[in-house]
Every structure is written in structure tokens, then in C-alpha cells.
Design a protein around this motif. Structure first.
Motif, PDB file in Angstrom:
ATOM      1  N   ALA A 171       0.888  -1.170   0.000  1.00 56.82           N
ATOM      2  CA  ALA A 171       0.000   0.000   0.000  1.00 56.82           C
ATOM      3  C   ALA A 171       0.922   1.214   0.000  1.00 56.82           C
ATOM      4  O   ALA A 171       1.641   1.449   0.968  1.00 56.82           O
ATOM      5  N   ILE A 172       0.929   1.942  -1.100  1.00 58.03           N
ATOM      6  CA  ILE A 172       1.888   3.031  -1.257  1.00 58.03           C
ATOM      7  C   ILE A 172       1.158   4.330  -1.596  1.00 58.03           C
ATOM      8  O   ILE A 172       0.154   4.323  -2.317  1.00 58.03           O
ATOM      9  N   GLU A 173       1.660   5.397  -1.046  1.00 57.39           N
ATOM     10  CA  GLU A 173       1.089   6.721  -1.322  1.00 57.39           C
ATOM     11  C   GLU A 173       2.168   7.537  -2.032  1.00 57.39           C
ATOM     12  O   GLU A 173       3.287   7.682  -1.506  1.00 57.39           O
ATOM     13  N   ILE A 174       1.842   8.036  -3.212  1.00 59.02           N
ATOM     14  CA  ILE A 174       2.852   8.769  -3.988  1.00 59.02           C
ATOM     15  C   ILE A 174       2.325  10.129  -4.427  1.00 59.02           C
ATOM     16  O   ILE A 174       1.128  10.327  -4.608  1.00 59.02           O
ATOM     17  N   ASP A 175       3.267  11.030  -4.608  1.00 61.08           N
ATOM     18  CA  ASP A 175       2.974  12.384  -5.062  1.00 61.08           C
ATOM     19  C   ASP A 175       3.564  12.515  -6.465  1.00 61.08           C
ATOM     20  O   ASP A 175       4.760  12.263  -6.663  1.00 61.08           O
ATOM     21  N   LEU A 176       2.718  12.864  -7.450  1.00 61.21           N
ATOM     22  CA  LEU A 176       3.153  12.954  -8.843  1.00 61.21           C
ATOM     23  C   LEU A 176       3.023  14.380  -9.341  1.00 61.21           C
ATOM     24  O   LEU A 176       2.160  15.125  -8.868  1.00 61.21           O
ATOM     25  N   LEU A 177       3.855  14.747 -10.301  1.00 60.82           N
ATOM     26  CA  LEU A 177       3.780  16.087 -10.888  1.00 60.82           C
ATOM     27  C   LEU A 177       3.594  15.991 -12.400  1.00 60.82           C
ATOM     28  O   LEU A 177       4.170  15.101 -13.050  1.00 60.82           O
ATOM     29  N   GLU A 178       2.833  16.922 -12.938  1.00 59.15           N
ATOM     30  CA  GLU A 178       2.566  16.932 -14.371  1.00 59.15           C
ATOM     31  C   GLU A 178       3.818  17.337 -15.141  1.00 59.15           C
ATOM     32  O   GLU A 178       4.537  18.261 -14.748  1.00 59.15           O
ATOM     33  N   THR A 179       4.066  16.650 -16.253  1.00 60.72           N
ATOM     34  CA  THR A 179       5.192  17.022 -17.126  1.00 60.72           C
ATOM     35  C   THR A 179       4.642  17.785 -18.336  1.00 60.72           C
ATOM     36  O   THR A 179       3.440  17.962 -18.480  1.00 60.72           O
ATOM     37  N   ASN A 180       5.548  18.162 -19.219  1.00 56.98           N
ATOM     38  CA  ASN A 180       5.101  18.845 -20.441  1.00 56.98           C
ATOM     39  C   ASN A 180       4.895  17.867 -21.592  1.00 56.98           C
ATOM     40  O   ASN A 180       4.670  18.296 -22.717  1.00 56.98           O
ATOM     41  N   CYS A 181       4.990  16.571 -21.355  1.00 58.28           N
ATOM     42  CA  CYS A 181       4.769  15.573 -22.416  1.00 58.28           C
ATOM     43  C   CYS A 181       3.320  15.098 -22.398  1.00 58.28           C
ATOM     44  O   CYS A 181       2.859  14.555 -21.373  1.00 58.28           O
ATOM     45  N   HIS A 182       2.658  15.281 -23.509  1.00 58.80           N
ATOM     46  CA  HIS A 182       1.287  14.778 -23.632  1.00 58.80           C
ATOM     47  C   HIS A 182       1.329  13.252 -23.698  1.00 58.80           C
ATOM     48  O   HIS A 182       2.329  12.668 -24.124  1.00 58.80           O
ATOM     49  N   VAL A 183       0.239  12.610 -23.264  1.00 57.41           N
ATOM     50  CA  VAL A 183       0.227  11.135 -23.263  1.00 57.41           C
ATOM     51  C   VAL A 183       0.380  10.552 -24.679  1.00 57.41           C
ATOM     52  O   VAL A 183       0.817   9.421 -24.832  1.00 57.41           O
ATOM     53  N   LEU A 184       0.018  11.340 -25.715  1.00 60.28           N
ATOM     54  CA  LEU A 184       0.194  10.848 -27.085  1.00 60.28           C
ATOM     55  C   LEU A 184       1.617  11.051 -27.589  1.00 60.28           C
ATOM     56  O   LEU A 184       1.978  10.558 -28.648  1.00 60.28           O
ATOM     57  N   ASP A 185       2.396  11.810 -26.836  1.00 64.00           N
ATOM     58  CA  ASP A 185       3.781  12.089 -27.212  1.00 64.00           C
ATOM     59  C   ASP A 185       4.638  10.874 -26.848  1.00 64.00           C
ATOM     60  O   ASP A 185       4.691  10.482 -25.682  1.00 64.00           O
ATOM     61  N   PRO A 186       5.291  10.247 -27.827  1.00 73.08           N
ATOM     62  CA  PRO A 186       6.063   9.035 -27.509  1.00 73.08           C
ATOM     63  C   PRO A 186       7.392   9.295 -26.796  1.00 73.08           C
ATOM     64  O   PRO A 186       8.110   8.352 -26.489  1.00 73.08           O
ATOM     65  N   THR A 187       7.702  10.550 -26.506  1.00 66.83           N
ATOM     66  CA  THR A 187       8.933  10.851 -25.777  1.00 66.83           C
ATOM     67  C   THR A 187       8.972  10.074 -24.465  1.00 66.83           C
ATOM     68  O   THR A 187       8.002  10.091 -23.714  1.00 66.83           O
TER      69      THR A 187
END
Lengths: 32, 275
Positions: free
Chosen positions: B56-72
């Protein structure tokens, strides 16, 4: 059994504060 | 009998679970941006009678500038700086290790935008139904289509819209995903085809004067979810194609608990998005 005596040079209270790392939360990778 | 361990949040064991959870959450997401791990908040490992570990894990995530359709690859994506209104996700994830293989069983996420750093002259994130900002996006698309006479693009998704108050009024900063279109006269249809060109555009300025910069995605990704298609009368060459989505900024999928396992508490019920 013969009791073993340990000689302590300095009591723990004279060794200064001991820093314990908290288990959680972990390190911040970007910003808080 | 269940034994509970609390490994260090920065231990390799915790990092393995957190990174797997991050990748799983990103894979669930078919709109918006990829998220990167910022901090492991807490972790508990339950070992059951059969010897299987449940995390059971609690994580904090941050938005990047890569769109989910961006294969980067995510490693090459940049986390958005705080002053550009950081969007963060707080997720509780349950994982199970069976025969040494770790898999995600359930998750619960809530997405928030950081508001503590709002300042005069800073960009403020706008809701995705802001009509003036949407007009700015369409004007920007028209500009981009105007400088590419051999190809017409439609809007697949508006990623972000923000505004900044300057002397001449609100200045906009927008990001949107474009999709190659097939046009006959004034009617354009988006190419719903894995071979269709897609890319992400950033536009900045005002409706009457702006700069548009588009980066086309190098590889192809199929669209997997339903889309809503509707012509926008004021923009004959700009067919408006948007994923079904709420009007707030893009959020992580809120809840996934397929087995109703009660592994996640319902202490903060989140409004689920239509995905």
C-alpha cells in the motif's frame, strides 16, 4: 553465571544528539 | 496472520513499487499529460499467510510537459515548474507481488493544482471551457493552418489554457493537440487513422496577434477512446474534436478498484472523470 561488567567511557547523554532518519516521507525529487 | 512492514520510503523496494505505480497510472491515462514521481509519501507492506506481499503506497506525482500521445520517454520529459501552475496528483496505490512479479491491483488519485504561488503577472490556469481562451486556441489553429497550406489540422484536445494580465488585457498561453484532417471544400474531417499526423502546439499572445509553435509527434499511436465530433460554425476549416472530458484541467483517473477489494479507504471520494 558471573555478571559481565562493561565499562563505558562516556554516558550516552554526553555524546550529543543522535539524528534518526525518518522512514517516510521520502526525498522530494522536484519541489514541495 | 498478516505481518506488516514499513520499509524506508527511499528504499529500493519502495522505489520499485512507486515507479511501477507511476508507469501504470500514466498508461491508464488517454488524455492530458504524463506524470512524474515527485515523492513517496508512505509505504506499508503486508505479508499474507501464503507469503505474498501486498504493498500500500502513497505517492505524489507532478505533471510534465509531455502529452500522453507524445512518444517521448518519460525520462526526457520536463516537470512543469511551479510558477507555471503545477498540477499534482496524490495517489494511493495497492500492488501485489506474486511469484516475484509486482502488479497494480487498485488505485485512487486526486489531482490538484498548486495555488499557493499565485502572483500578480503570473499565468493562471483556466478551465478548459473558457470561451475566450478557446477562441484564442481556434485562432491559433487557424494561424497554423494558414502557414501550412498543403495540410489542414484539427484540434484533438486542448491540453492547457492559461492567462496573464498585461497592459493590453489578458494574454493567453495555450497548449493543444492537433490531428491531420481531410478537407473537402469547407468541410473537414479528422483522420482517425494511426497514420494521421499528430502533434502538440503552444500558442502565446492575443487572438489578433500570437505566435504558434507546433511539434509533430514522430511516431504513431492509435486512438483508443471514443471522441466527440462537432463542427464549429465560426471556424469552417477547424473541425472541433475533443475527448470526452470535464472542463477542469486534465486529471489523473480518480479511482480504479476492480475487485472492490476494500484495499483503499473511501475517506475522500473523488469525482470520477469520464474517460
Amino acid at each position: 553465571a558471573t555478571p559481565v561488567l562493561t565499562v563505558v567511557d562516556k554516558p550516552a547523554s554526553e555524546l550529543g544528539p543522535v539524528t534518526l532518519l525518518p522512514a517516510c516521507p521520502g526525498r522530494v525529487r522536484f519541489f514541495k | 496472520q498478516i505481518n506488516v512492514r514499513e520499509p524506508l520510503c527511499d528504499s529500493p523496494e519502495a522505489e520499485e513499487a512507486a515507479l511501477l505505480a507511476r508507469d501504470y497510472l500514466n498508461a491508464q491515462h488517454n488524455h492530458g499529460y504524463k506524470y512524474e514521481l515527485n515523492r513517496i509519501e508512505d509505504i506499508k507492506v503486508h505479508t499474507g499467510p501464503t507469503g505474498d506481499d501486498s504493498y500500500a503506497i502513497e505517492i505524489d506525482l507532478l505533471e510534465t510537459n509531455c502529452h500522453v500521445l507524445d512518444p517521448t520517454p518519460l525520462a526526457n520529459c520536463t516537470v512543469r515548474p511551479k510558477h507555471l501552475t503545477a498540477v499534482e496528483g496524490d495517489c494511493d496505490v495497492v500492488l501485489k507481488r506474486v511469484d516475484g512479479v509486482l502488479t497494480v491491483v487498485a488505485f485512487k488519485c486526486k489531482t490538484e493544482e498548486s495555488r499557493e504561488d499565485l502572483c500578480l503577472g503570473c499565468y493562471t490556469l483556466l478551465p478548459l471551457n473558457d470561451t475566450t481562451a478557446l477562441k484564442f486556441v481556434h485562432d491559433s489553429l487557424a494561424t497554423f493552418n494558414g502557414i501550412n497550406p498543403n495540410q489542414t489540422y484539427t484540434i484533438l484536445e486542448v491540453g492547457r489554457m492559461s492567462s496573464q494580465v498585461v497592459a493590453g488585457g489578458p494574454q493567453y498561453l495555450a497548449e493543444f493537440i492537433i490531428n491531420e484532417a481531410n478537407c473537402t471544400g469547407d468541410t473537414c474531417e479528422p483522420l482517425i487513422d494511426p497514420l494521421a499526423e499528430r502533434g502538440i502546439c503552444t500558442s502565446k499572445g492575443f487572438s489578433f496577434q500570437h505566435t504558434v509553435d507546433c511539434k509533430m509527434f514522430p511516431t504513431l499511436m492509435p486512438i483508443v477512446n471514443d471522441i466527440t465530433i462537432g463542427a464549429v460554425p465560426d471556424y469552417p476549416k477547424a473541425v472541433h474534436v475533443l475527448h470526452k472530458h470535464g472542463f477542469g484541467h486534465h486529471k489523473l483517473t480518480a479511482l480504479h478498484d476492480p475487485h472492490l477489494s476494500k484495499l483503499l479507504s473511501a475517506e475522500s471520494a473523488e469525482s470520477a472523470e469520464i474517460v
